[in-house]
Design an enzyme around this catalytic site. Sequence first.
Site, PDB file in Angstrom:
ATOM      1  CB  THR A 146      -3.729  -9.880   5.622  1.00 49.97           C
ATOM      2  OG1 THR A 146      -3.503 -11.154   6.248  1.00 49.97           O
ATOM      3  CG2 THR A 146      -2.605  -8.918   5.981  1.00 49.97           C
ATOM      4  CD  GLU A 147      -6.818  -9.494   1.480  1.00 49.57           C
ATOM      5  OE1 GLU A 147      -6.647  -9.106   0.313  1.00 49.57           O
ATOM      6  OE2 GLU A 147      -6.600  -8.776   2.465  1.00 49.57           O
ATOM      7  CB  SER A 148      -3.718 -14.257   3.875  1.00 50.76           C
ATOM      8  OG  SER A 148      -3.008 -13.422   4.773  1.00 50.76           O
ATOM      9  N   GLY A 149      -5.663 -14.123   6.656  1.00 52.91           N
ATOM     10  CA  GLY A 149      -5.909 -14.676   7.984  1.00 52.91           C
ATOM     11  C   GLY A 149      -5.030 -14.137   9.089  1.00 52.91           C
TER      12      GLY A 149
END
Length: 522
Positions: A323-326
Amino acid sequence: MAKIMTAREAINNYIQDGMTVGYSGFVGAAHAEEISLTLGQMFLETGHPCGLTVMYAAGQGDGVSRGMNHLGEEGLVTRVIGGHWGLAPRLQKLALENKLAAYNLPQGVISHLFRDIAAGKPGVLTHVGLKTFVDPRIEGGKLNDMARKSGDLVQLVNINGQERLLYKAIAVDVAVIRATYADTMGNCTMEHEGVLAEAVAVAQAAKNSGGKVIVQVKKIVEHGTLDSRLVKLPGIYVDAVVVAAEENHGQTFGTYYNPAYSGECRVPVDSLAPLALDERKVIARRAAMELVPNAIVNLGIGMPEGVAAVAAEEGLQGMVLTTESGTIGGIPAGGKDFGVTTNPDCVLDQPAQFDFYDGGGLDVAFLGLAQMDKMGNINVSKFGPKIAGCGGFINITQNARKVIYCGTFTAGGLKVAVQNGGLQILSEGKVKKLIDQVEQITFSGEYAREQGQQVLYVTERAVFELTCDGVRLKEIAPGIDLQRDILDQMEFTPLLPDSIPLMPEALFSPEKMGLASCGKNQ
């Protein structure tokens, strides 16, 4: 030494009229809800602080009243630089009414911008955003007239004969961050947080801009009692520590606390239930055919989520979801938990994840198809008066080796029957999604062609591909009439091969497709 104070004291001491406030967080994860709530209340009571610029990378809100929605009071905020707007309808309303200057920049760029502000750089120099709506030759990321009058945040530059965008650095006066525990010296840990977001970058940006850092935590402990390996934010960055009320410190806006989200334990996860055989499953199946062994993948929210269910049903091995959140590995959560992951293998800070994405680390990305046009452009960020924002979409789609857009051919009342190895349209959708020109360019077909990127557009009745000559019809579903069901439902005519292959009949069958034994997935 950091000072322990209430949210009101921290705001009174450090957030003054006209300041720029940088927020860390992702949807509800790692968002400092106590600070946002109190900031909104104090403005309503006193009229101050006012005239703030608010800057954040990921969308922070619940789509109703929490998160950035607390700041949706006329006069409190006069400029917003945000990566995603869809979860903050109260800020959207002010933007649409031209009561604040509204900017939308790529999520990854803003997360990197905090880091580059901290490093004293002039801004972020990158290819991300070229030929999309954030390119100054198109819209420059400006969402309304106030932004157009307020000035440019993005500049087109030429480096060694190559076009690049410079996203200009802005001094951050105050950073607002959330952590789990803080000691009496201000050292902060984040062991109960589902994401790290860009906490360190925002804090460093504020400190090196001569500003202050306010951290919301759940508890204060004695100095020396925290495991230094868990400290993510050193006390030298922190000016104020605020202990939040329990109701304002949930792990996400959907879940108060789940240790499997923060990697503290792993929980048994049943296999995803097979999807019902409908248009969504047909699309997910056809998209899953593009997976390669051990693919590093980003799945967008909505229709693309079905790819994970199909992969599980078919027994495809080795796919790693990110995910782009990490987060890396595990099963990404959805809804108000979006951004966190059950059983993650690793949680990186958000700027580091976007370094990996921007450099081409993703093998394949599956994203939603909201609007598509004859140039192969995609719009997911603006529809009439609704401002959704791009979020991480631009970073992801411009840089993944292969991009698969997933969505129904039409919207608004579409009903289909999947039967006898084919598809029948029972009721056509009222809204055409394949149009002559998208309302806003969130993905540039022109840029993708120049980069030689593989791009497919998968619907329940047809598959299109982006070629050097334009959008080409690649496959058609069995049972579908080319003229009536495809060409008449589009506003442009795609390139048509002499003979159009049929989508595999197995897509429309209740039995498994046998994807695990296909050559591409071995």
